[in-house]
Design an enzyme around this catalytic site. Structure first.
Site, PDB file in Angstrom:
ATOM      1  N   ARG A   1      -1.861  -5.919  -6.002  1.00  0.00           N
ATOM      2  CA  ARG A   1      -2.900  -5.658  -7.002  1.00  0.00           C
ATOM      3  C   ARG A   1      -2.305  -5.747  -8.398  1.00  0.00           C
ATOM      4  NH1 ARG A   1      -5.850  -0.424  -6.662  1.00  0.00           N
ATOM      5  NH2 ARG A   1      -7.170  -1.503  -8.160  1.00  0.00           N
TER       6      ARG A   1
ATOM      7  N   SER B   1      -3.358  -4.347 -11.057  1.00  0.00           N
ATOM      8  CA  SER B   1      -3.332  -3.018 -11.678  1.00  0.00           C
ATOM      9  C   SER B   1      -2.042  -2.273 -11.361  1.00  0.00           C
ATOM     10  CB  SER B   1      -4.531  -2.187 -11.206  1.00  0.00           C
ATOM     11  OG  SER B   1      -5.739  -2.767 -11.652  1.00  0.00           O
ATOM     12  N   LEU B   2      -1.509  -2.477 -10.160  1.00  0.00           N
ATOM     13  CA  LEU B   2      -0.256  -1.816  -9.779  1.00  0.00           C
ATOM     14  C   LEU B   2       0.948  -2.551 -10.364  1.00  0.00           C
ATOM     15  CD1 LEU B   2      -1.102  -0.935  -6.073  1.00  0.00           C
ATOM     16  CD2 LEU B   2      -1.374   0.476  -8.123  1.00  0.00           C
ATOM     17  N   GLY B   3       0.872  -3.870 -10.416  1.00  0.00           N
ATOM     18  CA  GLY B   3       1.932  -4.659 -11.040  1.00  0.00           C
ATOM     19  C   GLY B   3       2.113  -4.289 -12.498  1.00  0.00           C
ATOM     20  N   ARG B   4       1.026  -3.958 -13.155  1.00  0.00           N
ATOM     21  CA  ARG B   4       1.083  -3.576 -14.563  1.00  0.00           C
ATOM     22  C   ARG B   4       1.743  -2.215 -14.757  1.00  0.00           C
ATOM     23  NH1 ARG B   4      -4.558  -6.045 -16.926  1.00  0.00           N
ATOM     24  NH2 ARG B   4      -4.543  -7.842 -15.530  1.00  0.00           N
TER      25      ARG B   4
ATOM     26  N   THR C   1       4.248  -5.529   6.920  1.00  0.00           N
ATOM     27  CA  THR C   1       5.287  -4.788   6.219  1.00  0.00           C
ATOM     28  C   THR C   1       5.359  -5.296   4.786  1.00  0.00           C
ATOM     29  OG1 THR C   1       6.574  -4.329   8.208  1.00  0.00           O
ATOM     30  CG2 THR C   1       7.765  -4.275   6.113  1.00  0.00           C
TER      31      THR C   1
ATOM     32  N   GLU D   1       7.293  -5.052   0.989  1.00  0.00           N
ATOM     33  CA  GLU D   1       8.510  -4.675   0.274  1.00  0.00           C
ATOM     34  C   GLU D   1       8.085  -4.215  -1.112  1.00  0.00           C
ATOM     35  OE1 GLU D   1       8.771  -8.381   1.125  1.00  0.00           O
ATOM     36  OE2 GLU D   1       9.273  -7.887   3.178  1.00  0.00           O
TER      37      GLU D   1
ATOM     38  N   GLN E   1      -4.255  -7.406  -1.420  1.00  0.00           N
ATOM     39  CA  GLN E   1      -5.332  -8.082  -0.726  1.00  0.00           C
ATOM     40  C   GLN E   1      -4.796  -9.248   0.083  1.00  0.00           C
ATOM     41  OE1 GLN E   1      -5.995  -7.591  -4.251  1.00  0.00           O
ATOM     42  NE2 GLN E   1      -4.961  -9.415  -4.948  1.00  0.00           N
TER      43      GLN E   1
ATOM     44  N   TYR F   1       2.496 -18.506  15.329  1.00  0.00           N
ATOM     45  CA  TYR F   1       3.537 -17.485  15.241  1.00  0.00           C
ATOM     46  C   TYR F   1       3.590 -16.637  16.508  1.00  0.00           C
ATOM     47  CZ  TYR F   1       6.587 -13.873  13.491  1.00  0.00           C
ATOM     48  OH  TYR F   1       7.647 -13.023  13.335  1.00  0.00           O
TER      49      TYR F   1
END
Length: 186
Positions: free
Chosen positions: A96, A98-101, A121, A123, A142, A156
């Site tokens: 997201r 918003s979280l990267g900011r 998973t 990171e 997302q 896979y």
């Protein structure tokens, strides 16, 4: 082709795509929101100064509804959602904005192969100077789905198939790691 909300809902209804648990409000115009699970893993302290790709790493698993990610800290986390992709569908994992900011870097190599089943998973890295409180159940990113032109010949079925929880690296199981171990013994 990137799938629309209509296409995603259609695949979910017919059971071709599976995401569980899933609430209708998670389905966005061209993606599905994924939420943070309650399992975190950190690399165990080691006396070895170097991590190698041919040896299994030890992780400490933490189950918690809240996790305080310290500045400069790296942690593995998991999604609440367990997904099952058909052999002709792939997904991109995007953090997201918003979280990267806030300085929270969210990664998972960015890609989910056709045929994959499991929790994803993530990171997580805190690039901020302040700690970041993570809470299970909060939207963390997302999934953007892309339809392939046809089903994969070799979908896979790898070393992370069926994973649950924040799963540590299994790079030591790679063929190259086994080859390096054999050569170093010779």
């Amino acid at each position: 082709m990137i799938l629309s909300d209509k296409a995603i809902m259609s695949l979910l209804k017919e059971g071709t795509l599976s995401i569980s648990p899933l609430q209708d409000k998670q389905i966005q115009p061209a993606s599905v929101d994924i939420r943070l699970g309650n399992t975190f893993s950190v690399v165990e302290d080691s006396s070895a100064p170097i991590l190698t790709l041919s040896q299994e790493m030890a992780y400490k698993e933490i189950r918690a509804e809240k996790y305080l990610l310290m500045p400069g800290q790296f942690v593995l986390a998991t999604t609440m959602e367990y997904i099952k992709l058909p052999d002709d569908l792939t997904a991109f994992v995007e953090g997201r904005s918003s979280l990267g900011r806030m300085g929270l870097f969210i990664q998972n190599a960015g890609w989910v192969d056709p045929g994959f089943s499991g929790e994803i998973t993530l990171e997580l890295f805190n690039a901020n100077r302040c700690a970041i409180e993570l809470r299970a159940g909060r939207r963390i990113g997302q999934l953007v789905f892309a339809k392939m032109d046809q089903a994969a010949w070799h979908p896979y079925r790898g070393k992370y198939q069926g994973q649950r929880g924040a799963t540590g690296s299994r790079v030591y199981l790679d063929e190259e790691a086994r080859d390096c171990t054999r050569k170093s013994v010779l």
